[in-house]
Design a protein around this motif. Structure first.
Motif, PDB file in Angstrom:
ATOM      1  N   LEU A   1       0.846  -1.194   0.000  1.00 28.30           N
ATOM      2  CA  LEU A   1       0.000   0.000   0.000  1.00 28.30           C
ATOM      3  C   LEU A   1       0.879   1.240   0.000  1.00 28.30           C
ATOM      4  N   PRO A   2       0.428   2.328  -0.619  1.00 29.84           N
ATOM      5  CA  PRO A   2       1.150   3.601  -0.464  1.00 29.84           C
ATOM      6  C   PRO A   2       1.021   4.098   0.963  1.00 29.84           C
ATOM      7  N   LEU A   3       2.131   4.538   1.531  1.00 29.20           N
ATOM      8  CA  LEU A   3       2.158   5.035   2.898  1.00 29.20           C
ATOM      9  C   LEU A   3       2.090   6.558   2.881  1.00 29.20           C
ATOM     10  N   ILE A   4       1.174   7.110   3.670  1.00 23.32           N
ATOM     11  CA  ILE A   4       1.014   8.558   3.775  1.00 23.32           C
ATOM     12  C   ILE A   4       1.410   8.974   5.182  1.00 23.32           C
ATOM     13  N   VAL A   5       2.237  10.005   5.272  1.00 28.21           N
ATOM     14  CA  VAL A   5       2.660  10.510   6.574  1.00 28.21           C
ATOM     15  C   VAL A   5       2.199  11.957   6.723  1.00 28.21           C
TER      16      VAL A   5
ATOM     17  N   THR B   1      -5.137  14.512  -4.091  1.00 26.20           N
ATOM     18  CA  THR B   1      -5.890  13.305  -4.418  1.00 26.20           C
ATOM     19  C   THR B   1      -5.240  12.162  -3.641  1.00 26.20           C
ATOM     20  N   LEU B   2      -5.964  11.623  -2.703  1.00 22.35           N
ATOM     21  CA  LEU B   2      -5.404  10.615  -1.805  1.00 22.35           C
ATOM     22  C   LEU B   2      -5.608   9.216  -2.373  1.00 22.35           C
TER      23      LEU B   2
ATOM     24  N   ALA C   1      -2.164   3.346   3.539  1.00 22.41           N
ATOM     25  CA  ALA C   1      -1.790   3.235   4.951  1.00 22.41           C
ATOM     26  C   ALA C   1      -1.408   4.623   5.449  1.00 22.41           C
ATOM     27  N   TRP C   2      -2.042   5.050   6.527  1.00 21.86           N
ATOM     28  CA  TRP C   2      -1.718   6.327   7.158  1.00 21.86           C
ATOM     29  C   TRP C   2      -0.821   6.075   8.364  1.00 21.86           C
ATOM     30  N   ALA C   3       0.251   6.825   8.500  1.00 23.91           N
ATOM     31  CA  ALA C   3       1.135   6.719   9.654  1.00 23.91           C
ATOM     32  C   ALA C   3       0.888   7.890  10.599  1.00 23.91           C
ATOM     33  N   MET C   4       0.639   7.574  11.850  1.00 26.48           N
ATOM     34  CA  MET C   4       0.426   8.573  12.889  1.00 26.48           C
ATOM     35  C   MET C   4       1.547   8.449  13.914  1.00 26.48           C
ATOM     36  N   GLY C   5       2.227   9.575  14.216  1.00 21.79           N
ATOM     37  CA  GLY C   5       3.451   9.502  14.987  1.00 21.79           C
ATOM     38  C   GLY C   5       3.346   9.910  16.439  1.00 21.79           C
TER      39      GLY C   5
ATOM     40  N   ALA D   1       7.588   6.858   2.824  1.00 18.66           N
ATOM     41  CA  ALA D   1       6.320   7.503   2.471  1.00 18.66           C
ATOM     42  C   ALA D   1       6.190   7.755   0.971  1.00 18.66           C
ATOM     43  N   ALA D   2       5.011   7.456   0.454  1.00 16.95           N
ATOM     44  CA  ALA D   2       4.687   7.807  -0.928  1.00 16.95           C
ATOM     45  C   ALA D   2       4.178   9.238  -0.998  1.00 16.95           C
ATOM     46  N   LEU D   3       3.652   9.752   0.114  1.00 15.99           N
ATOM     47  CA  LEU D   3       3.065  11.090   0.132  1.00 15.99           C
ATOM     48  C   LEU D   3       3.185  11.654   1.546  1.00 15.99           C
ATOM     49  N   SER D   4       3.548  12.936   1.647  1.00 11.14           N
ATOM     50  CA  SER D   4       3.584  13.633   2.931  1.00 11.14           C
ATOM     51  C   SER D   4       2.615  14.799   2.863  1.00 11.14           C
ATOM     52  N   VAL D   5       1.742  14.891   3.855  1.00 13.36           N
ATOM     53  CA  VAL D   5       0.725  15.944   3.841  1.00 13.36           C
ATOM     54  C   VAL D   5       0.729  16.691   5.172  1.00 13.36           C
ATOM     55  N   ARG D   6       0.156  17.874   5.141  1.00  9.04           N
ATOM     56  CA  ARG D   6      -0.068  18.635   6.361  1.00  9.04           C
ATOM     57  C   ARG D   6      -1.505  19.135   6.359  1.00  9.04           C
ATOM     58  N   ILE D   7      -1.998  19.388   7.556  1.00  8.51           N
ATOM     59  CA  ILE D   7      -3.365  19.870   7.731  1.00  8.51           C
ATOM     60  C   ILE D   7      -3.329  21.377   7.906  1.00  8.51           C
TER      61      ILE D   7
END
Length: 263
Positions: A189-193, A206-207, A212-216, A230-236
């Motif tokens: 799965l692509p991992l998103i951090v 586009t998610l 898989a979401w990683a929560m730290g 990570a395949a993708l890094s995002v911020r809120i």
């Protein structure tokens, strides 16, 4: 709630605080990691017990205070393989709660043979607060993430505090503990951090799904080893200007964003 059978197993009355079985149950209810050694899980209170039954679980043991059994034994007794009844004062001593509930179930600890590939997953990277972990499990169950992998250093997933915070979410999830970062490679799965200050804004992305979401960790965030995968890094986006969000709040936002796009 309907009984699974018309027959209620004859309860065993225990009146001694020093009874060996009660000592084991006391450890299970008050020690956050005793379930790992015993292979059993303590579920205390009406809500958790009903949630387990609704998921089709049959408890190995029902434990009730004497007054509760007198008025509700016929309703609850048939669900468990065996039943114990203890005097009310003794049940309070057995309980891990400030305001003890009058009943508890003991179930067998679910055991899984490793991560399942392709299943929407949440990865917990050293998330240490039991309330945060339980809240994240609730969000995972609500938003279609059926698997949770806890890396070493994360709060014990089946501890009484996490169970109470999870409010029954445990029973619909595939939960694996003490995972290593390398164990994630088989997820396929692509991992998103997430990060407080770097990465693309989540609402502009586009998610991928499934993912898989990683929560730290509450203070340190996601570790470097996960960041590197990570395949993708995002911020809120935080227009109000706060430095960061609580990890459970961030998880709810991220998992909801995935669920909305996927469905």
């Amino acid at each position: 709630m309907q009984p699974v059978t018309s027959l209620t197993p004859e309860p065993v009355l225990i009146t001694s605080r020093d009874n060996p079985q009660l000592k084991e149950l006391r450890r299970l209810s008050q020690d956050s990691t005793a379930y790992r050694k015993q292979g059993r899980v303590w579920l205390e209170g009406d809500h958790l017990c009903r949630a387990a039954l609704q998921r089709g679980l049959r408890p190995a043991l029902g434990v009730y205070c004497e007054s509760f059994w007198a008025r509700s034994g016929r309703e609850w007794g048939p669900h468990a393989h065996r039943n114990l009844v203890v005097p009310d004062a003794l049940f309070k001593d057995l309980s891990g709660l400030e305001s003890p509930a009058p009943l508890a179930f003991v179930i067998d600890l679910p055991v899984w043979d490793g991560p399942q590939p392709g299943v929407p997953t949440v990865v917990l990277d050293r998330v240490q607060d039991a309330g945060n972990v339980g809240s994240i499990l609730r969000s995972a169950a609500a938003f279609g993430f059926a698997q949770v992998l806890a890396l070493k250093g994360t709060a014990a997933l089946w501890s009484p505090k996490v169970l109470r915070a999870g409010m029954g979410a445990h029973f619909g999830l595939r939960l694996l503990e003490a995972q290593a970062v390398e164990d994630l490679d088989g997820l396929d799965l692509p991992l998103i951090v997430t990060s407080s200050h770097q990465g693309a804004l989540i609402h502009q992305q586009t998610l991928p799904w499934p993912c898989a979401w990683a929560m730290g960790h509450e203070g340190q965030g996601v570790g470097e080893a996960l960041m590197a995968r990570a395949a993708l890094s995002v911020r809120i986006g935080q227009p109000g200007g706060e430095e960061s969000l609580n990890v459970a709040a961030a998880a709810a936002i991220c998992l909801h964003a995935s669920a909305v796009q996927a469905h």
